[in-house]
Motif scaffolding. Structure first.
Motif, PDB file in Angstrom:
ATOM      1  N   ALA A  90      35.910  38.744  44.964  1.00 36.35           N
ATOM      2  CA  ALA A  90      35.472  39.997  45.577  1.00 36.35           C
ATOM      3  C   ALA A  90      36.236  40.259  46.871  1.00 36.35           C
ATOM      4  O   ALA A  90      36.622  41.399  47.164  1.00 36.35           O
ATOM      5  N   ARG A 113      35.523  49.560  42.724  1.00 39.85           N
ATOM      6  CA  ARG A 113      35.089  48.279  42.167  1.00 39.85           C
ATOM      7  C   ARG A 113      33.821  48.420  41.332  1.00 39.85           C
ATOM      8  O   ARG A 113      33.551  47.591  40.466  1.00 39.85           O
ATOM      9  N   GLU A 193      27.395  39.077  42.426  1.00 37.53           N
ATOM     10  CA  GLU A 193      27.464  40.396  43.024  1.00 37.53           C
ATOM     11  C   GLU A 193      26.394  41.291  42.410  1.00 37.53           C
ATOM     12  O   GLU A 193      26.053  41.167  41.243  1.00 37.53           O
TER      13      GLU A 193
END
Length: 247
Positions: A90, A113, A193
């Motif tokens: 990330a 993203r 995430e």
């Protein structure tokens, strides 16, 4: 002062320097008796003088420096076996988006993203000296605009952003996620995430955030980011004087 003596002065100053030395400071060595064009010629001659050695003279964003050649890395690592900092996928994806799309806001990064951007990721990049806030977008909330720094260019061994590898994208959009995937090879750590959106695949292709399934990752970007990132450390490899480990 003849050419041989002038080159010896430059060589000594650059070897002893702890940071890249800009041309204007190198002129101070000669009380401005030598112009910038003359110094550039002498520096290029020094590059040739060191061409067959394990150390090379290079020009980066903030000036000139001596550094170890990439092929010397495996030997120098034996003296310093500590592992370089590991950055999450990330983090590396965020850095690539900033590098290729700057200036960008956190919202821009999240749009590309498809996930939230952890504040710690941005802080990590700022603390490393790779990104900085250069202004604010004149819109609701005036979000901060992020861009890469000259330190980022130095660590990547670049003089300017123009030297970033050109990614092979027929639509003309830099495929920043492909670049980051290449950069993260071998140094990424798993990181959970929170997915906040699942944009249609067609939309991601349109903004250049996903590769076509039949396209491979462009080789130039692979080589560039992988070589640069796997060697990045908090401090340069210790070498004689001011010679820096290749980053």
């Amino acid at each position: 002062m003849n050419t041989v003596d002038a080159k010896r002065v430059l060589e000594t100053a650059l070897i002893c320097a702890q940071q890249p030395v800009p041309l204007r400071e190198l002129r101070v060595l000669f009380n401005d008796a030598l112009g910038s064009d003359t110094l550039k010629v002498l520096l290029h001659e020094l590059q040739l003088d060191w061409a067959q050695r394990g150390v090379e003279l290079v020009q980066v964003a903030t000036g000139w420096r001596f550094q170890s050649r990439p092929e010397m890395r495996e030997y120098l690592d034996r003296l310093h076996p500590e592992k370089p900092p590991r950055y999450s996928r990330a983090t590396m994806e965020t850095l690539a988006i900033i590098a290729y799309r700057q200036p960008v806001t956190r919202g821009d990064i999240e749009d590309i993203r498809g996930v939230t951007v952890n504040s710690l990721i941005v802080k990590q990049l700022e603390d490393r000296g790779w990104v900085e806030v250069i202004g604010h977008r004149e819109t609701v909330g005036r979000p901060a605009l992020f861009a890469t720094t000259r330190q980022f260019l130095d660590d990547m061994g670049l003089q300017s952003l123009d030297q970033l590898p050109v990614l092979d994208d027929p639509t003309g959009n830099a495929n920043v996620l492909e670049a980051m995937a290449a950069a993260a090879q071998g140094v990424i750590e798993p990181e959970p995430e929170l997915v906040v959106a699942d944009p249609p695949v067609a939309e991601l292709h349109q903004v250049g955030a996903l590769p076509d399934s039949n396209n491979d990752v462009p080789q130039p970007a692979d080589d560039f980011f992988q070589d640069a990132e796997t060697e990045i450390r908090d401090d340069h490899v210790d070498t004689p004087g001011g010679i820096q480990g290749n980053t």
